[in-house]
Design an enzyme around this catalytic site. Sequence first.
Site, PDB file in Angstrom:
ATOM      1  N   ASN A  67      -2.268  -2.367  13.317  1.00 16.44           N
ATOM      2  CA  ASN A  67      -3.817  -2.298  13.127  1.00 16.44           C
ATOM      3  C   ASN A  67      -4.490  -1.126  13.993  1.00 16.44           C
ATOM      4  O   ASN A  67      -5.169  -0.304  13.434  1.00 16.44           O
ATOM      5  CB  ASN A  67      -4.548  -3.621  13.928  1.00 16.44           C
ATOM      6  CG  ASN A  67      -4.300  -4.907  12.850  1.00 16.44           C
ATOM      7  OD1 ASN A  67      -3.681  -4.893  11.744  1.00 16.44           O
ATOM      8  ND2 ASN A  67      -4.492  -6.340  13.570  1.00 16.44           N
ATOM      9  N   GLN A  75      -7.371  -2.242   3.897  1.00 19.78           N
ATOM     10  CA  GLN A  75      -6.298  -1.433   3.255  1.00 19.78           C
ATOM     11  C   GLN A  75      -6.984  -0.610   2.309  1.00 19.78           C
ATOM     12  O   GLN A  75      -6.168   0.459   1.629  1.00 19.78           O
ATOM     13  CB  GLN A  75      -5.354  -2.184   2.740  1.00 19.78           C
ATOM     14  CG  GLN A  75      -4.109  -1.523   2.176  1.00 19.78           C
ATOM     15  CD  GLN A  75      -2.822  -2.472   2.016  1.00 19.78           C
ATOM     16  OE1 GLN A  75      -2.325  -2.740   3.017  1.00 19.78           O
ATOM     17  NE2 GLN A  75      -2.398  -3.280   0.924  1.00 19.78           N
ATOM     18  N   GLU A 116     -19.123  21.933 -15.625  1.00 21.67           N
ATOM     19  CA  GLU A 116     -19.338  20.863 -15.975  1.00 21.67           C
ATOM     20  C   GLU A 116     -18.433  19.635 -15.308  1.00 21.67           C
ATOM     21  O   GLU A 116     -18.896  18.708 -15.006  1.00 21.67           O
ATOM     22  CB  GLU A 116     -19.053  20.863 -17.680  1.00 21.67           C
ATOM     23  CG  GLU A 116     -20.017  21.662 -18.495  1.00 21.67           C
ATOM     24  CD  GLU A 116     -19.472  21.897 -19.888  1.00 21.67           C
ATOM     25  OE1 GLU A 116     -18.690  22.808 -19.996  1.00 21.67           O
ATOM     26  OE2 GLU A 116     -19.588  20.865 -20.628  1.00 21.67           O
ATOM     27  N   SER A 135     -13.535  27.552 -27.541  1.00 24.31           N
ATOM     28  CA  SER A 135     -13.479  26.306 -28.482  1.00 24.31           C
ATOM     29  C   SER A 135     -12.318  26.665 -29.576  1.00 24.31           C
ATOM     30  O   SER A 135     -12.116  27.738 -29.908  1.00 24.31           O
ATOM     31  CB  SER A 135     -14.684  25.984 -29.122  1.00 24.31           C
ATOM     32  OG  SER A 135     -14.843  25.373 -30.334  1.00 24.31           O
ATOM     33  N   LYS A 185     -17.284  30.836 -28.898  1.00 24.23           N
ATOM     34  CA  LYS A 185     -17.721  30.180 -27.625  1.00 24.23           C
ATOM     35  C   LYS A 185     -16.834  30.660 -26.371  1.00 24.23           C
ATOM     36  O   LYS A 185     -15.706  30.789 -26.173  1.00 24.23           O
ATOM     37  CB  LYS A 185     -17.207  28.387 -27.947  1.00 24.23           C
ATOM     38  CG  LYS A 185     -18.218  27.984 -28.857  1.00 24.23           C
ATOM     39  CD  LYS A 185     -19.497  27.401 -28.418  1.00 24.23           C
ATOM     40  CE  LYS A 185     -19.279  26.509 -27.656  1.00 24.23           C
ATOM     41  NZ  LYS A 185     -20.205  25.377 -27.644  1.00 24.23           N
ATOM     42  N   SER A 195       0.684  -1.193  -0.004  1.00 20.68           N
ATOM     43  CA  SER A 195      -0.035  -0.093  -0.004  1.00 20.68           C
ATOM     44  C   SER A 195       0.813   1.308  -0.038  1.00 20.68           C
ATOM     45  O   SER A 195       0.489   2.240   0.013  1.00 20.68           O
ATOM     46  CB  SER A 195      -1.082   0.074   1.141  1.00 20.68           C
ATOM     47  OG  SER A 195      -0.143  -0.046   2.599  1.00 20.68           O
ATOM     48  N   HIS A 233     -39.896  22.017 -11.859  1.00 22.01           N
ATOM     49  CA  HIS A 233     -39.811  21.264 -13.177  1.00 22.01           C
ATOM     50  C   HIS A 233     -39.070  22.037 -14.259  1.00 22.01           C
ATOM     51  O   HIS A 233     -39.379  21.902 -15.595  1.00 22.01           O
ATOM     52  CB  HIS A 233     -41.442  21.181 -13.735  1.00 22.01           C
ATOM     53  CG  HIS A 233     -42.337  20.405 -12.789  1.00 22.01           C
ATOM     54  ND1 HIS A 233     -42.404  19.013 -12.544  1.00 22.01           N
ATOM     55  CD2 HIS A 233     -43.011  21.107 -11.955  1.00 22.01           C
ATOM     56  CE1 HIS A 233     -43.403  18.968 -11.419  1.00 22.01           C
ATOM     57  NE2 HIS A 233     -43.803  19.977 -11.194  1.00 22.01           N
TER      58      HIS A 233
END
Length: 459
Positions: free
Chosen positions: A111, A323, A291, A278, A284, A24, A157
């Site tokens: 542990n 782990q 996003e 863009s 754009k 790990s 809505h």
Amino acid sequence: TSNQMWGGRFAAGPDAIMEAINASIGFDKRLAAQDIVGSRAHAAMLAATGIVSDSDAEAMREGLLTVLSEIERGEFAFSTALEDIHMNVEARLKELIGEPAGRLHTGRSRNDQVATDFKLWVRDQLDATEGALRSLMRALLAQAEAGADWVMPGFTHLQTAQPVTWGHHMMAYVEMFGRDLSRVRDARARMNECPLGAAALAGTSFPIDREMTARELGFDRPSANSLDAVSDRDFALEFLSAASICAMHLSRFAEELVIWSSAQFRFVTLSDRFSTGSSIMPQKKNPDAAELIRAKIGRIFGANVALMTVMKGLPLTYSKDMQEDKEQVFDAADNLMLALAAMDGMVRDMSANREALAAAAGSGFSTATDLADWLVRVLGLPFREAHHVTGTLVALAEKQGCDLPDLTLEQMQEVHNGIDRTIFDVLGVENSVASRTSYGGTAPVQVRAQIARWKEMLG
Ligand code: ARG
């Protein structure tokens, strides 16, 4: 050759694949500082209780600081053969200070060590999340204050419902992030018990002082049951579920910003600093940050489900499955912090387009409810009948291609002859908004009260 930490009973070393699946260190090196802080507290306790000599403990504590600075300077050679951060640190300590390093692991196990390290890490992350949430809430408060009385459409809505204010809409998110903040604080308070000293699972026969290490590491108390202490990952799950709910809020807001910044809505203009262009369409300006917030949230939900699934079938106490907790939490934490910071920046920089908001606020028959309420209040119509009359007027306006305030008094009276000129007072969006003075409502007086309340709470 067999493992130097546990290889006594082994004649052969592990297969390369065994080493790969078992190690790990690739990710738990992020626990280095917590591991060293925990070990230093443990060493001090071992000396205070007479389990090791003062000079041995001093050598351990000094040596551990050296290891930490090597790691911080990027000079530490992490070894996969040594599996994890705990054994990497201890092995290096042995090289540095020799024999006393071998006494550090007295009265503890990996542990309780890993549970302690990970708790310390998650606790820091909860604090960092709280800071990021507070900053975002302040940014929203500034937006709300600037436009406390700017009218905009409220939606259900995603259809125009009733006019609301920009400030009211911003403050709705302050409420959501405020609950996220309180979830983070609750989680922190509940998780702040120290597993160190639970040892492998059963506790230890050494006369350790768990109160001392708990105090030293900023915990409220030692955890009360050693079996639970090494098995528990609730603290990580609570972080992930609070993070998931917060992420869901961020994603809803991100979705609104994507819609609002479109040419069709033009409710907000995002800054150049938080937009992209863009390569083919010169006009754009894309809301990529919003996003990506919306998208990255999936990883946080995924981490929550993944760790829940890891934990759900495990018998007590520790199993190596656990782990797998760390990568999920690290990834979720990193992405939550990034999403919070990006949202914070976007909100600070964006400007609401007051005119576009106002124009949209009056369209879509947004004051139809005000009209129905007028019929109830002034003419004494039952609400159901008022609803029907208003619906007829909406249909009429729709047919004529106009809005409700554009209908003539005569046209209205044809639908219901009790209507008089004062009805036009309630059809304006400013009046509509100002009339909703019920507690928590959209009237600017109420919005300003909400802002004042949160400003005080955030300090
Ligand atoms: N690397 C392990 C983990 O992250 C540390 C604990 C290992 N304990 C053990 N008994 N193998 O969970």
